[in-house]
Design a protein around this motif. Sequence first.
Motif, PDB file in Angstrom:
ATOM      1  N   THR A 153       0.843  -1.192   0.000  1.00 27.43           N
ATOM      2  CA  THR A 153       0.000   0.000   0.000  1.00 27.43           C
ATOM      3  C   THR A 153       0.881   1.245   0.000  1.00 27.43           C
ATOM      4  O   THR A 153       2.114   1.158   0.110  1.00 27.43           O
ATOM      5  CB  THR A 153      -0.903   0.038   1.246  1.00 27.43           C
ATOM      6  OG1 THR A 153      -0.085   0.178   2.424  1.00 27.43           O
ATOM      7  CG2 THR A 153      -1.723  -1.243   1.360  1.00 27.43           C
ATOM      8  N   LEU A 198      -7.595  11.403   4.168  1.00 24.84           N
ATOM      9  CA  LEU A 198      -6.276  10.785   4.246  1.00 24.84           C
ATOM     10  C   LEU A 198      -5.341  11.438   3.219  1.00 24.84           C
ATOM     11  O   LEU A 198      -5.775  11.812   2.120  1.00 24.84           O
ATOM     12  CB  LEU A 198      -6.371   9.286   3.975  1.00 24.84           C
ATOM     13  CG  LEU A 198      -7.070   8.448   5.050  1.00 24.84           C
ATOM     14  CD1 LEU A 198      -7.214   7.005   4.587  1.00 24.84           C
ATOM     15  CD2 LEU A 198      -6.322   8.516   6.370  1.00 24.84           C
ATOM     16  N   ASP A 209      -7.454   1.021  -1.154  1.00 23.39           N
ATOM     17  CA  ASP A 209      -8.528   1.413  -2.064  1.00 23.39           C
ATOM     18  C   ASP A 209      -8.740   0.423  -3.205  1.00 23.39           C
ATOM     19  O   ASP A 209      -9.642   0.582  -4.012  1.00 23.39           O
ATOM     20  CB  ASP A 209      -8.300   2.815  -2.623  1.00 23.39           C
ATOM     21  CG  ASP A 209      -6.911   3.001  -3.222  1.00 23.39           C
ATOM     22  OD1 ASP A 209      -6.207   1.988  -3.417  1.00 23.39           O
ATOM     23  OD2 ASP A 209      -6.536   4.159  -3.466  1.00 23.39           O
ATOM     24  N   MET A 260     -11.696   8.478   5.487  1.00 23.99           N
ATOM     25  CA  MET A 260     -11.107   8.113   4.193  1.00 23.99           C
ATOM     26  C   MET A 260     -10.785   9.342   3.335  1.00 23.99           C
ATOM     27  O   MET A 260      -9.704   9.454   2.761  1.00 23.99           O
ATOM     28  CB  MET A 260     -12.089   7.235   3.401  1.00 23.99           C
ATOM     29  CG  MET A 260     -12.067   5.773   3.719  1.00 23.99           C
ATOM     30  SD  MET A 260     -13.116   4.911   2.502  1.00 23.99           S
ATOM     31  CE  MET A 260     -12.908   3.222   3.063  1.00 23.99           C
ATOM     32  N   GLN A 289      -9.027   9.068  -0.061  1.00 20.06           N
ATOM     33  CA  GLN A 289      -9.420   7.738  -0.524  1.00 20.06           C
ATOM     34  C   GLN A 289     -10.894   7.740  -0.881  1.00 20.06           C
ATOM     35  O   GLN A 289     -11.733   8.185  -0.083  1.00 20.06           O
ATOM     36  CB  GLN A 289      -9.123   6.696   0.550  1.00 20.06           C
ATOM     37  CG  GLN A 289      -9.472   5.275   0.154  1.00 20.06           C
ATOM     38  CD  GLN A 289      -9.162   4.267   1.249  1.00 20.06           C
ATOM     39  OE1 GLN A 289      -8.382   4.551   2.164  1.00 20.06           O
ATOM     40  NE2 GLN A 289      -9.763   3.086   1.176  1.00 20.06           N
ATOM     41  N   TYR A 332      -7.137   0.772  10.446  1.00 19.04           N
ATOM     42  CA  TYR A 332      -6.706   1.622  11.550  1.00 19.04           C
ATOM     43  C   TYR A 332      -6.104   0.722  12.629  1.00 19.04           C
ATOM     44  O   TYR A 332      -6.768  -0.203  13.110  1.00 19.04           O
ATOM     45  CB  TYR A 332      -7.888   2.391  12.142  1.00 19.04           C
ATOM     46  CG  TYR A 332      -8.584   3.332  11.185  1.00 19.04           C
ATOM     47  CD1 TYR A 332      -8.310   4.705  11.201  1.00 19.04           C
ATOM     48  CD2 TYR A 332      -9.528   2.864  10.280  1.00 19.04           C
ATOM     49  CE1 TYR A 332      -8.956   5.583  10.337  1.00 19.04           C
ATOM     50  CE2 TYR A 332     -10.184   3.731   9.407  1.00 19.04           C
ATOM     51  CZ  TYR A 332      -9.887   5.075   9.442  1.00 19.04           C
ATOM     52  OH  TYR A 332     -10.531   5.954   8.583  1.00 19.04           O
ATOM     53  N   THR A 357     -10.121   0.780   4.728  1.00 20.73           N
ATOM     54  CA  THR A 357      -9.085   1.505   5.465  1.00 20.73           C
ATOM     55  C   THR A 357      -8.805   0.752   6.758  1.00 20.73           C
ATOM     56  O   THR A 357      -9.745   0.359   7.473  1.00 20.73           O
ATOM     57  CB  THR A 357      -9.516   2.948   5.791  1.00 20.73           C
ATOM     58  OG1 THR A 357      -9.976   3.579   4.595  1.00 20.73           O
ATOM     59  CG2 THR A 357      -8.364   3.738   6.361  1.00 20.73           C
ATOM     60  N   GLY A 380     -14.925   5.495   6.603  1.00 23.63           N
ATOM     61  CA  GLY A 380     -13.846   5.120   7.511  1.00 23.63           C
ATOM     62  C   GLY A 380     -14.278   5.381   8.944  1.00 23.63           C
ATOM     63  O   GLY A 380     -15.444   5.199   9.306  1.00 23.63           O
ATOM     64  N   ILE A 402      -2.519   4.308   9.963  1.00 23.49           N
ATOM     65  CA  ILE A 402      -3.657   4.146   9.052  1.00 23.49           C
ATOM     66  C   ILE A 402      -3.160   3.726   7.675  1.00 23.49           C
ATOM     67  O   ILE A 402      -2.295   4.377   7.088  1.00 23.49           O
ATOM     68  CB  ILE A 402      -4.468   5.455   8.954  1.00 23.49           C
ATOM     69  CG1 ILE A 402      -4.875   5.944  10.356  1.00 23.49           C
ATOM     70  CG2 ILE A 402      -5.708   5.257   8.085  1.00 23.49           C
ATOM     71  CD1 ILE A 402      -5.532   7.311  10.373  1.00 23.49           C
ATOM     72  N   SER A 456      -4.289   2.816   3.708  1.00 22.15           N
ATOM     73  CA  SER A 456      -5.321   2.976   2.678  1.00 22.15           C
ATOM     74  C   SER A 456      -5.302   1.768   1.754  1.00 22.15           C
ATOM     75  O   SER A 456      -4.276   1.455   1.139  1.00 22.15           O
ATOM     76  CB  SER A 456      -5.061   4.254   1.872  1.00 22.15           C
ATOM     77  OG  SER A 456      -5.942   4.342   0.774  1.00 22.15           O
TER      78      SER A 456
END
Length: 606
Positions: free
Chosen positions: A390, A405, A506, A402, A413, A420, A418, A485, A502, A504
């Motif tokens: 990622t 970010l 996607d 999201m 995103q 966390y 997502t 998110g 965090i 992402s």
Amino acid sequence: MCTKGNMQCSVCASWASLCTDISGELRSHCCLNVSVGLSANSSQFTLEGEPFHILGGSVHYFRVPRAYWRDRLLKMKACGINTLTTYVPWSLHQPERGVFNFHTQLDLEAYLNLAAELGLWVILRPGPYISSELDLGGLPSWLLRDAGMRLRTTYPGFTEAVNTFFDKLIPKVFPLQFRKGGPIIAVQVENEYGSFAKDEGYMHFIKEALQSRGISELLLTSHLHNKLKSGGVDGAIRSVNLVSAAKLLFSACQPNSPAIVIDYWTGWYDAWGDLHHVLPPEDMVSTVREILRRGMSVNLYMFHGGSSFGFMSGALTDPSYKALIPSYDYDAPLTEAGEYTPKYHLLRDLLSRYNRMLCFPDMPALRYKESYEAAIMYQHLSLWDALSFTEEPFKSSKPVNMENLPVNNGNGQSYGYTLYETTITSGGILRSGDHVRDRALVFVDRKYIGLFNNQTLQGRRTLSLLVENCGRVHQGRDLDKQRKGLVGDILLNTIPLRDFTIYSLDMKPSFIDSLYQAPWKTLSETASFPGFFMGRLFVYGYPSDTFVKLPGWEKGVVFINGLNLGRYWSIGPQQTLYLPGPFLNSGINQVKLCTNQNLSFWDKLS
């Protein structure tokens, strides 16, 4: 058989097609003989000064594989339809600020030129908001990075973004207007604003944004049958959306204009966990017959729905949140895969009797469909092993939604998942405070403990929350509140958790492709969830359309040769994903599943 063909204008060098009007007379929409486009007097529409009835059908280019555009439009023309209507999805054409995509699947100009070649007129519906059961109604999610954003209003942050998009979009369709020799006879201003109506000046702004860039064809507005008195704009014909003939009594709201049902709903869309919606063919044809009997124009929404591939689908909030399925079959006259239905045949019979002088083209042959051997899933990659592929994880004291970010060139995103992660140092009760959008899997020391609810935890642990965006709502007055998110604090007992890492996820094609280099493991019964599963589907000869079935797989996403077909979920109503032949290769095809919940079978995808 009719003799229809195309001709090229020697002045503008654009192609114009011969078409048959309502009286059966052959006409051309070439720039040499165009003087008056679609007009409205007190009782009827006229085109080139002659009486004209709009017999429309909606087919969205972004929901149909480009290789099948011609097939679907030929089938529409063979049914007696004379006008194509299509929305324009801002979110797909401008995925990031300053980044525009009008190529390949999103080549709007090619689609409209094809309509002209086939002798179809066009009603264009450029939004910017279109609803259409798309995520955020077709608005790009990066708009929500602005904490004060007020969508569908004259809020400066919104109008500036609309102007930027229209600066790119309108020059592409400007030369395709009727008066320029093209097929566009009307343009819709926004969509169903009467059911939103937060800003009295907004519709005027959109109208001016279109006309100032050269849109000169007839303007329409679209209204729910009970919202005709609001959401319109001077200089635009009000049209109505409805599902039954019982709602046709709306002429008093517009006594000096011809009546048009811009969206007669031929079926309906479906949400996960609901039953599949069906409108009996006889009911559909009965309503269309009544509309025609009254001398009104009509557009069938949808004539062919297609598929909301990838993460395109939106969601509902009334009475509670429900995500929509990727199939947009809509119980329309043409199925999701382009097959004829009883609705199609009844409609073609009705329109052939309505247009007795019109010579209908033959119905195109159906495409062959294949049942392929099961794809064997043979490798597994855990979510945790995929994290290194990622973008660089983001550190934050508090949860960040999201859209905010710092990924995708500062655009946030839009879709997907997502993750966390934070550290907890004591036990207690974990509470979300309704800050999870939309669905979270909870892990302690990367071991799954369940879907998010009030969880009891103990000791020092790594807490992970994998949050899925299941789709932003596509309509309603809460569009501004569709951030995904974690949208606020998560509490352990009464103390907000802090210091998050965090990730992402996607699920863009670039990420899926990068997983080739990941440390895949041979599939075994010790495979962990969530994770990725890889297999192969072998296709003999020329690829044909098929459907993907996932018996035993509970929830996730399917990728074929890197293309996102959409979400699957065992709760239904959708039990298969449409896989068009053009998405397949002759020989070996790669299948990847991103699955975020456990399953009972794992050796086959059939």
